[in-house]
Enzyme design. Structure first.
Site, PDB file in Angstrom:
ATOM      1  N   ASP A 180       0.799  -1.388   0.018  1.00 42.76           N
ATOM      2  CA  ASP A 180       0.061  -0.047  -0.203  1.00 42.76           C
ATOM      3  C   ASP A 180       0.697   1.374  -0.064  1.00 42.76           C
ATOM      4  O   ASP A 180       2.034   1.125   0.380  1.00 42.76           O
ATOM      5  CB  ASP A 180      -0.973  -0.073   1.096  1.00 42.76           C
ATOM      6  CG  ASP A 180      -2.397   0.504   0.850  1.00 42.76           C
ATOM      7  OD1 ASP A 180      -2.446   0.902  -0.105  1.00 42.76           O
ATOM      8  OD2 ASP A 180      -3.326  -0.036   1.588  1.00 42.76           O
ATOM      9  N   THR A 181       0.208   2.307  -0.405  1.00 43.35           N
ATOM     10  CA  THR A 181       1.164   3.482  -0.467  1.00 43.35           C
ATOM     11  C   THR A 181       0.395   4.788  -0.870  1.00 43.35           C
ATOM     12  O   THR A 181      -0.890   4.584  -0.625  1.00 43.35           O
ATOM     13  CB  THR A 181       2.446   3.231  -1.818  1.00 43.35           C
ATOM     14  OG1 THR A 181       3.036   4.409  -1.658  1.00 43.35           O
ATOM     15  CG2 THR A 181       1.439   3.240  -3.097  1.00 43.35           C
TER      16      THR A 181
END
Length: 843
Positions: free
Chosen positions: A662-663
């Site tokens: 995730d980012t």
């Protein structure tokens, strides 16, 4: 009229119900406002949860019962719950008579509710039926209280039984009201809306200071289901919407001072409107008046500058920098830093960063790789000694590595990257760029909806057999009283404010040398890590050349290795070379997204590109990556024979899904034509799960994408960068910027970029439509094809018949999209993913 006899004569059962309704109203008012006020005065956590699970809510339930009972007893000179029975002669006519009876009644309610609730509620709540049990328990409690008070005041057990049974109809009436309110969660909605209004005051304080403000779309391009809340909702509610309308409380925690103001009439009216909206999830989504009817909203269009990202306050931070004279680079770093505060699970100075920067006066593109480097002790032998080994069942990146913890931590690159970008291409001082983030960290901000949903700490301990336990420093930093903050709750991180202040004052040396560096190493050593002060001091990023592909006359730029971004270029090459041959002479535009073959071809091209990414991608400073060959048209044409128009291909021995990742992605543009496409990440949510004490930031776990296969070019080794899922994209046309491409989410990124480019250049979608349209996510190792549920409803059966292993899902696995397009007249148009909390802002 229900009537019954007792020792006090004929009395109306409806009057019991009236008094109970008064009690319920007082309970809701006191629970909603009293709990908030007391929390503010005592510097406690605001109560936003069910009253049966929160101490303040419980206290005020019984305060409500006490007040209603005391008032009634004082007026009637008799107990509300044994109405019609004269009160004790010792109490008659005295001021404190009602007080005494109220205390007794509230105490008996507490005993009765808890005596039965302990046996009943816990069993039913797990099955979602506590809304039925709660009012029944309330009524039963009132029955027992009636029995007890009848005996207490008169000493007539038989009369007590008769009176208690006579009380039952009135208790049922009031409990039905209580149950209805509980069913639609009026108490939670009332308090949540109150909290949202209350928390706006903290941001209004800065109003005068540092916080100042397609042509070929078919029915297959369906509106999607969100991952949280009302599934057809277009965007997450922004607390900024109330900014100019209400004043309320600025709540505090950890002993900090707070400011209290009374909500105005408009605020109270809004509370009343929203208090009973729990049934909104049953609503259906409306249609737009023009264009693609399922589009979530119009593109945002502005002339002087723009920011697009996944959290509104962070977008506003970047816009503020633009309006103060900063350029797109300054705004990008300011936005990323603010996201470190407001979306901390996904991004931070303890993570890594890539950026594609277009400098208008140079007519040039610059690509920054500020990804992490393995510490000096990160060897295959060290991992084997700790019990970690290559897993053939998980043959993709990350095989054999732990899911988190200190062994996944590489030397962070984000802090170096922020400083490098501002030094080389920015116009403002670094400290000024970081000022909005420092303000949010120090003074707090209300947590937004999707981010609250994602606020879950991962296990990070122990060193061997990781991971089963949380890091205590992470719990104390990121949770409030041991719990994740709820939507609308004010969160502060003064320790992160300290770290950002040092970084702004001293630049990269403020992170890689000195106090912060020593704190990182002390934490690492305490957990068994091998990073050294020399590893930190020696860190530097790299300026690289982008990966390029010409697609339908547009130049598509992506990140080169160690990023997987080049897989987007390869997939687009395959589509361009193979669709006419495999698709019977048709184009993707002619097939359209209502055709199963359209999606089949996109997925098969993705599989071939990812096969090469998994085979070759590694640190280009250590390993040879044959990028020129992989991105050639001749190589793409050679792969067409591997695509069967009627059958899905295998990707290898099916194994465990790679899953994690995730980012954040963001895009910025300024009045001078400069643009930035940036991706900044902790990798997994809250990264390694390890927090650096006193400085309030997470260490990322990007090293978890190394493999322990010694034959792989991506095998772990000291000083090496791992395979990286991060992607930042850019599209140019006739040598000029056309649009940025940003879509986050682990291995979703490169395949997501492939789909967005096709949406824009094949289907003619506008910049917002490209993010709203249905997407797929294919996992290479398990060979599972995830489809957003409306797309699965439309074509899932046909794709399954072709051999794809289908799994229907909502938007959560599909990542979050943010992009800015340059219009022919030079203005900007922006799009933001409805599945995230973010927005596009411009001026």
């Amino acid at each position: 009229m229900i009537v019954f006899k007792g020792s006090g004569g004929i009395r109306s059962g409806w009057r019991y119900a009236g008094f109970m309704l008064l009690t319920i109203v007082l309970v809701f008012l006191l629970q909603g406002f009293g709990g908030e006020a007391l929390a503010t005065i005592l510097h406690l956590k605001p109560d936003t949860l069910d009253a049966q699970h929160e101490l303040l809510g419980e206290i005020f339930i019984f305060i409500g019962v006490f007040i209603a009972t005391a008032i009634a007893a004082r007026l009637e000179r008799r107990s509300i719950l044994s109405y019609g029975l004269p009160a004790s002669e010792a109490f008659r006519g005295k001021f404190w008579e009602g007080i005494a009876i109220g205390v007794v009644t509230a105490g008996l309610v507490a005993v009765a509710m808890y005596a039965m609730g302990g046996f009943v509620i816990s069993g039913f709540a797990l099955h979602g039926t506590d809304w039925i049990v709660t009012p029944l328990l309330w009524a039963a409690a009132m029955l027992l209280v009636g029995l007890a008070e009848e005996s207490w005041f008169r000493g007539y057990p038989l009369h007590a039984l008769a009176r208690g049974i006579g009380f039952w109809p009135a208790a049922i009436i009031s409990s039905l009201i209580f149950g209805a309110l509980h069913l639609i969660k009026a108490d939670e909605n009332f308090i949540d809306i109150f909290n949202i209004i209350a928390h706006r005051h903290a941001q209004r304080r800065g109003a005068s200071g540092r916080n100042a403000p397609g042509s070929n779309l078919s029915r297959a391009a369906v509106g999607q289901r969100r991952s949280t809340g009302y599934r057809s909702q277009l965007f997450h509610a922004s607390s900024d919407a109330l900014d100019a309308r209400v004043y309320s409380l600025s709540l505090s925690r950890k002993g900090e001072r707070s400011n209290v103001r009374i909500p105005n009439i408009a605020a109270l009216a809004l509370v009343a409107v929203f208090a009973l909206t729990g049934a909104a999830n049953d609503a259906v989504r409306g249609d737009r008046a023009e264009g693609w009817l399922q589009q979530s909203r119009s593109p945002v269009i502005a002339r002087n500058g723009m920011v697009a990202t996944s959290q509104p306050l962070a977008a506003q931070a970047g816009l503020r920098i633009l309006m103060q004279g900063g350029n797109a680079v300054d705004a990008a770093v300011a936005t990323a830093a603010a996201l470190n505060v407001t979306e901390p699970m996904n991004v931070g100075i303890g993570g890594d960063l890539f950026a594609i920067i277009y400098v208008a006066k140079e007519h040039a593109v610059h690509v920054l790789d500020a990804s992490g480097i393995a510490p000096s002790g990160a060897t295959l032998a060290h991992m084997r000694d700790l019990g970690y080994a290559y897993d053939p069942a998980h043959w993709g990146p990350g095989s054999g590595m732990p899911s988190g913890g200190i062994l996944d931590v590489t030397v962070p690159g984000a802090a170096w990257g922020w400083d490098e970008m501002v030094r080389r291409y920015g116009t403002m001082k670094f400290a000024r760029v970081l000022a909005p983030a420092i303000d949010y960290a120090q003074n707090g901000y209300p947590v937004s909806e999707r981010i609250a949903h994602d606020w879950v700490l991962p296990a990070a301990l122990p060193l061997r057999g990781c991971c089963t336990k949380l890091d205590p420093d992470s719990v104390s930093t990121w949770y409030i009283d041991g719990k994740a903050p709820q939507e609308g709750e004010i969160f502060r991180n003064p320790e992160l404010a300290r770290a950002l202040t040092l970084l702004g004052k001293n630049g990269r040396d403020g992170f890689y040398k000195g106090k912060i560096a020593r704190a990182i190493i002390a934490k690492s050593r305490a957990l068994g890590g091998t990073m050294t002060l020399s590893d930190l001091a020696a860190y530097h990023g790299v300026w690289r050349q982008p990966a390029r592909t010409m697609y339908h006359g547009y130049d598509v730029l992506e990140l080169p290795p160690p990023s997987q971004g080049f897989a987007t270029n390869e997939a687009l090459n395959i589509l361009q070379q193979c669709v006419p041959a495999v698709g019977g002479g048709q184009t993707l535009a002619a097939l359209g997204p209502a055709n199963a073959l359209y999606w089949h071809l996109l997925v098969e091209a993705k599989k071939l590109a990812y096969a090469d990414a998994y085979r070759y991608d590694a640190d280009p400073d250590v390993e040879q990556v044959p990028l020129s060959r992989l991105l050639s048209n001749s190589y793409a044409a050679s792969l067409c024979s591997k695509i069967d128009a009627a059958h899905a291909s295998d990707t290898g021995s099916p194994g465990q899904p790679s899953g994690a990742g995730d980012t954040i992605v963001l895009s910025t543009a300024d009045r001078w034509g400069n643009m930035v496409s940036l991706v900044n990440s902790n990798y997994s949510g809250f990264g390694s799960g390890i927090t650096v004490p006193r400085y309030g930031f997470i260490l990322h776990n990007r090293g978890g994408l190394f493999t322990l296969d010694p034959k792989s070019p991506n095998a772990i080794a000291p000083g090496k960068r791992p395979f990286n899922t991060l992607c930042a994209g850019f599209v140019f046309h006739n040598g000029k910027p056309y649009t940025t491409i940003g879509l986050m989410g682990g291995d979703m990124q490169a395949q997501g970029h492939e789909q967005v480019v096709v949406d824009l250049l094949d289907l003619g979608a506008n910049i917002q439509q490209a993010g709203d349209m249905a997407r797929f996510r294919h996992d290479q190792v398990s060979n599972t094809l995830m489809l957003e549920s409306p797309l699965d409803d439309l074509l899932g059966a046909k794709l399954s018949a072709m051999g794809h292993h289908i799994k229907a899902t909502n938007r959560a696995p599909m990542g979050g999209y943010q992009a800015i397009m340059v219009l022919p007249n030079g203005a900007y148009a922006g799009g933001s993913d409805f599945g995230k909390d973010g927005e596009v802002v411009g001026w």
